[in-house]
Motif scaffolding. Sequence first.
Motif, PDB file in Angstrom:
ATOM      1  N   UNK B 121       0.844  -1.204   0.000  1.00 39.00           N
ATOM      2  CA  UNK B 121       0.000   0.000   0.000  1.00 39.00           C
ATOM      3  C   UNK B 121       0.881   1.256   0.000  1.00 39.00           C
ATOM      4  N   UNK B 122       1.994   1.196   0.720  1.00 37.22           N
ATOM      5  CA  UNK B 122       2.919   2.327   0.734  1.00 37.22           C
ATOM      6  C   UNK B 122       3.559   2.503  -0.651  1.00 37.22           C
ATOM      7  N   UNK B 125       1.146   4.284  -2.915  1.00 44.30           N
ATOM      8  CA  UNK B 125       1.201   5.738  -2.686  1.00 44.30           C
ATOM      9  C   UNK B 125       2.340   6.364  -3.493  1.00 44.30           C
ATOM     10  N   UNK B 129       0.441   8.232  -6.287  1.00 40.35           N
ATOM     11  CA  UNK B 129      -0.033   9.451  -5.612  1.00 40.35           C
ATOM     12  C   UNK B 129      -1.500   9.364  -5.188  1.00 40.35           C
ATOM     13  N   UNK B 130      -1.958   8.178  -4.997  1.00 41.72           N
ATOM     14  CA  UNK B 130      -3.291   7.912  -4.453  1.00 41.72           C
ATOM     15  C   UNK B 130      -3.161   6.639  -3.639  1.00 41.72           C
ATOM     16  N   UNK B 131      -4.167   6.383  -2.786  1.00 41.44           N
ATOM     17  CA  UNK B 131      -4.102   5.106  -2.081  1.00 41.44           C
ATOM     18  C   UNK B 131      -4.730   4.024  -2.953  1.00 41.44           C
ATOM     19  N   UNK B 133      -6.759   1.675  -2.004  1.00 42.20           N
ATOM     20  CA  UNK B 133      -8.189   1.524  -1.731  1.00 42.20           C
ATOM     21  C   UNK B 133      -8.992   2.651  -2.378  1.00 42.20           C
ATOM     22  N   UNK B 134      -8.364   3.819  -2.519  1.00 42.62           N
ATOM     23  CA  UNK B 134      -9.041   4.951  -3.154  1.00 42.62           C
ATOM     24  C   UNK B 134      -9.368   4.612  -4.612  1.00 42.62           C
TER      25      UNK B 134
END
Lengths: 314, 314
Positions: B121-122, B125, B129-131, B133-134
């Motif tokens: 997940x990191x 990012x 530049x988004x997560x 899950x987003x």
Amino acid sequence: MATLVAPSNHSPKEDADVLWKAVKGWGTDESAIIAIMGHRNAAQRQQIRQAYHDIYQEDLIKRIESELSGNFEKAMYRWILEPADRYAVLANVAIKNLNSDYHVIVEIASVLKPEELLVVRRAYHNRYKHSLEEHVAAHTSGYLRQLVVGLLSSFRYDGDEINPILAKIEADILHEAIKNKKGKLDEVIRILTTRSKTQLKATFNRYRDDYGYSLSKKLLNDASDDFLKAVHAAIRCIDDHHKYYEKVLRNVLQGVGTDEDGLTRVVVTRAEKDLKDIKELYYKRNSIHLEDAVAKEISGDYKKFLLTLLGKEH
Amino acid sequence: MATLVAPSNHSPKEDADVLWKAVKGWGTDESAIIAIMGHRNAAQRQQIRQAYHDIYQEDLIKRIESELSGNFEKAMYRWILEPADRYAVLANVAIKNLNSDYHVIVEIASVLKPEELLVVRRAYHNRYKHSLEEHVAAHTSGYLRQLVVGLLSSFRYDGDEINPILAKIEADILHEAIKNKKGKLDEVIRILTTRSKTQLKATFNRYRDDYGYSLSKKLLNDASDDFLKAVHAAIRCIDDHHKYYEKVLRNVLQGVGTDEDGLTRVVVTRAEKDLKDIKELYYKRNSIHLEDAVAKEISGDYKKFLLTLLGKEH
């Protein structure tokens, strides 16, 4: 800015000795405990705890718990804990009383930075042998569960990029969903639980521009159920957590609402971070210094300790 | 066990030189690239990438992408990436094609250990530049969104404790919800996304004991919509990911289903982990060695490379 006043140099061993003298035998020297612990930062407190354990072969936290009582004990116990572990404890206490305390979970999930929240979730594993979201999910249902578990589980992107078109689109989605009550609540959850905080602030600002009032104001007037109340708390924590905390303190000190532990919680969690900013907001909003309001409301060692953390010399 | 055969000693600088000679000027020496990269572990590949950058001032991955093509390029590109970054890329590719590829997201979320998933997940990012899950939440809706975002966002407790009473209760909840289709699907989501894997395995075993067949078998027969298919994939990945991967490979090699990238994905993600175990399962189930099945299906440098990662000497 922080309110905590801590020396740059201290001897963990000497501090441990003073604390040992304060708790040994009959009676307890509460003032000595406050004089030490009320002036040590998180790293220093952990060094003292370690030194105390090395010298006296007992856990300082357990000893202090058994010597103190009431709100003073609660505040000192929370204060001594390492911050991530403290949040794990605060969350667990809130879970046990989730009908009235889910806002504490929302607050932890929404105020902490994404990487800080991960550390709290890891601390929760270590302490409770379950995940934080597991316990929260088991005690909630429906939209409230989706929102609170989503806030806790999210690992938001932490960058500063803003997509203004998206802010406009999602301000409208939030408006429609909250205006019509039942419409698209899952979209409200998606937006609040996955977008970056910077993006969300842009969305909230866009909402203000387009509708002439803030989304949280709109919710404050309309929030009738737990879900909308949780949405309201999340938005306030993300939008401006200083203002959020000022309100928590105001409610407690004016006897409004049910957040009895709010005073202790805000002071111990923010004293090393930004309690000075919250104090300034409090004075602006209430025309009374936070220390004075606190001094009027509480008493004894509890009062002495919180005022120390608030940076008041006495 | 892994299938990758990598030397304990290698010179990143010499490897970078060989690779540079393989890509410079007209034509490309694919065999030389395979001979190096097909025999280097993740840490070694990053050292080579760094050495190549230091000496030749260009990104090895970009250069290799421009020199190779088709499935071979795709496989080599994914292989060279640092594992967490590779998962981020695999997830992002799946998000763009989410109607058919959400099982890739389910697989990443359900197979990885909790701490590994955080690292992915990191990495997401950093790259997008988004997560993660987003992006997934923005491309899904309803129960499917709740499940897949929940699986991705969960930070499961990773301990070995089992609560047998809970296993019984939740086996019954799963049975009722899946039998009656519409009943309590949010409880299915809660259980699958928040319980520890050890606890879930106990629940699945209890299900087998009480109902006489496995939950995934039940779902295989009944899974008509995307949500139930995703539930099925999650359960199989959590219950026994070796068996899950064997099935992915079998489907690809028998031309069943739509998971075209499944062969590359399983080989590059598992070659350094447990591809040997998956190979053994494959042989047991299909009476043909995985290498032979792969050799029959694909050709050229792509074949040469995958067989190298599968540990076949040639």
